[in-house]
Motif scaffolding. Structure first.
Motif, short mmCIF file in Angstrom:
data_model
loop_
_atom_site.label_atom_id
_atom_site.label_comp_id
_atom_site.label_asym_id
_atom_site.label_seq_id
_atom_site.Cartn_x
_atom_site.Cartn_y
_atom_site.Cartn_z
N ARG A 149 2.57 -3.00 -7.37
CA ARG A 149 2.13 -2.22 -6.21
C ARG A 149 0.73 -1.66 -6.45
O ARG A 149 -0.14 -1.71 -5.57
CB ARG A 149 3.14 -1.10 -5.94
CG ARG A 149 2.77 -0.18 -4.83
CD ARG A 149 2.81 -0.93 -3.51
NE ARG A 149 2.22 -0.15 -2.47
CZ ARG A 149 2.88 0.31 -1.42
NH1 ARG A 149 4.15 0.04 -1.28
NH2 ARG A 149 2.27 1.02 -0.52
N HIS A 150 0.49 -1.14 -7.63
CA HIS A 150 -0.83 -0.62 -7.97
C HIS A 150 -1.87 -1.74 -7.97
O HIS A 150 -2.98 -1.57 -7.45
CB HIS A 150 -0.79 0.06 -9.33
CG HIS A 150 -2.13 0.52 -9.80
ND1 HIS A 150 -2.80 1.57 -9.22
CD2 HIS A 150 -2.94 0.06 -10.78
CE1 HIS A 150 -3.96 1.73 -9.82
NE2 HIS A 150 -4.07 0.82 -10.77
N PHE A 151 -1.51 -2.90 -8.53
CA PHE A 151 -2.42 -4.05 -8.55
C PHE A 151 -2.76 -4.52 -7.14
O PHE A 151 -3.91 -4.79 -6.83
CB PHE A 151 -1.78 -5.19 -9.35
CG PHE A 151 -2.65 -6.40 -9.45
CD1 PHE A 151 -3.73 -6.42 -10.31
CD2 PHE A 151 -2.38 -7.52 -8.69
CE1 PHE A 151 -4.54 -7.54 -10.41
CE2 PHE A 151 -3.19 -8.64 -8.78
CZ PHE A 151 -4.27 -8.65 -9.64
N ALA A 152 -1.75 -4.59 -6.27
CA ALA A 152 -1.98 -5.04 -4.90
C ALA A 152 -2.82 -4.04 -4.12
O ALA A 152 -3.64 -4.42 -3.29
CB ALA A 152 -0.64 -5.26 -4.19
N ASP A 153 -2.62 -2.77 -4.36
CA ASP A 153 -3.37 -1.74 -3.65
C ASP A 153 -4.82 -1.64 -4.11
O ASP A 153 -5.66 -1.12 -3.37
CB ASP A 153 -2.70 -0.38 -3.82
CG ASP A 153 -1.43 -0.26 -3.00
OD1 ASP A 153 -1.23 -1.09 -2.10
OD2 ASP A 153 -0.64 0.67 -3.27
N SER A 154 -5.13 -2.08 -5.29
CA SER A 154 -6.49 -1.92 -5.78
C SER A 154 -7.21 -3.26 -5.91
O SER A 154 -8.05 -3.61 -5.08
CB SER A 154 -6.47 -1.18 -7.12
OG SER A 154 -5.69 -1.90 -8.05
N TRP A 155 -6.89 -4.02 -6.93
CA TRP A 155 -7.65 -5.23 -7.23
C TRP A 155 -7.42 -6.35 -6.22
O TRP A 155 -8.35 -7.07 -5.87
CB TRP A 155 -7.33 -5.72 -8.63
CG TRP A 155 -7.80 -4.74 -9.67
CD1 TRP A 155 -7.02 -3.92 -10.41
CD2 TRP A 155 -9.14 -4.45 -10.02
NE1 TRP A 155 -7.80 -3.13 -11.22
CE2 TRP A 155 -9.12 -3.44 -11.00
CE3 TRP A 155 -10.37 -4.95 -9.60
CZ2 TRP A 155 -10.27 -2.93 -11.55
CZ3 TRP A 155 -11.53 -4.43 -10.17
CH2 TRP A 155 -11.46 -3.44 -11.13
N MET A 156 -6.20 -6.50 -5.76
CA MET A 156 -5.94 -7.57 -4.80
C MET A 156 -6.63 -7.28 -3.47
O MET A 156 -7.10 -8.20 -2.80
CB MET A 156 -4.43 -7.75 -4.59
CG MET A 156 -4.08 -9.01 -3.85
SD MET A 156 -4.73 -10.55 -4.57
CE MET A 156 -3.76 -10.69 -6.04
N ILE A 209 -9.48 -5.74 -3.13
CA ILE A 209 -10.88 -6.08 -3.37
C ILE A 209 -11.07 -7.59 -3.36
O ILE A 209 -12.02 -8.12 -2.75
CB ILE A 209 -11.37 -5.47 -4.70
CG1 ILE A 209 -11.40 -3.95 -4.59
CG2 ILE A 209 -12.73 -6.01 -5.09
CD1 ILE A 209 -11.63 -3.24 -5.89
N LEU A 210 -10.16 -8.32 -4.00
CA LEU A 210 -10.24 -9.78 -4.04
C LEU A 210 -10.12 -10.39 -2.64
O LEU A 210 -10.90 -11.27 -2.27
CB LEU A 210 -9.14 -10.34 -4.95
CG LEU A 210 -9.08 -11.86 -5.05
CD1 LEU A 210 -10.28 -12.39 -5.80
CD2 LEU A 210 -7.79 -12.27 -5.71
N MET A 211 -9.17 -9.93 -1.85
CA MET A 211 -8.97 -10.47 -0.51
C MET A 211 -10.16 -10.13 0.40
O MET A 211 -10.56 -10.95 1.24
CB MET A 211 -7.68 -9.94 0.10
CG MET A 211 -6.44 -10.42 -0.64
SD MET A 211 -6.27 -12.20 -0.63
CE MET A 211 -5.72 -12.45 1.02
N THR A 212 -10.74 -8.95 0.25
CA THR A 212 -11.92 -8.59 1.03
C THR A 212 -13.10 -9.49 0.65
O THR A 212 -13.83 -9.96 1.52
CB THR A 212 -12.28 -7.11 0.80
OG1 THR A 212 -11.16 -6.30 1.15
CG2 THR A 212 -13.48 -6.70 1.63
N ALA A 213 -13.29 -9.72 -0.63
CA ALA A 213 -14.37 -10.60 -1.07
C ALA A 213 -14.15 -12.03 -0.58
O ALA A 213 -15.11 -12.70 -0.16
CB ALA A 213 -14.48 -10.58 -2.60
#
Length: 68
Positions: free
Chosen positions: A8-15, A17-21
């Motif tokens: 959940r923390h990974f999806a809320d932060s890094w994922m 950012i990755l999907m936006t990029a």
């Protein structure tokens, strides 16, 4: 930290950012200066055989079956 909290923390932060990029990259790729010809070709491809229709591939196969 259990697995759910970590994911959940990974999806809320890094994922996020990755999907936006990835989204920004796809938009920039689609609107790049050299893509006008490719986009125009894709937009008008449906009208390519307007005067003489393309051969009916599925129809010719069914005719062969009926003839046999």
């Amino acid at each position: 930290m259990d697995t759910y909290s970590f994911l959940r923390h990974f999806a809320d932060s890094w994922m996020l950012i990755l999907m936006t990029a990835l989204f920004v990259g796809v938009v920039l790729y689609a609107f790049r200066p050299g893509s006008r010809k490719v986009q125009e070709e894709a937009a008008t491809s449906i009208f390519r055989n307007e005067k003489r229709p393309a051969p009916d591939v599925a129809g010719s196969a069914s005719r062969k079956i009926k003839e046999a």
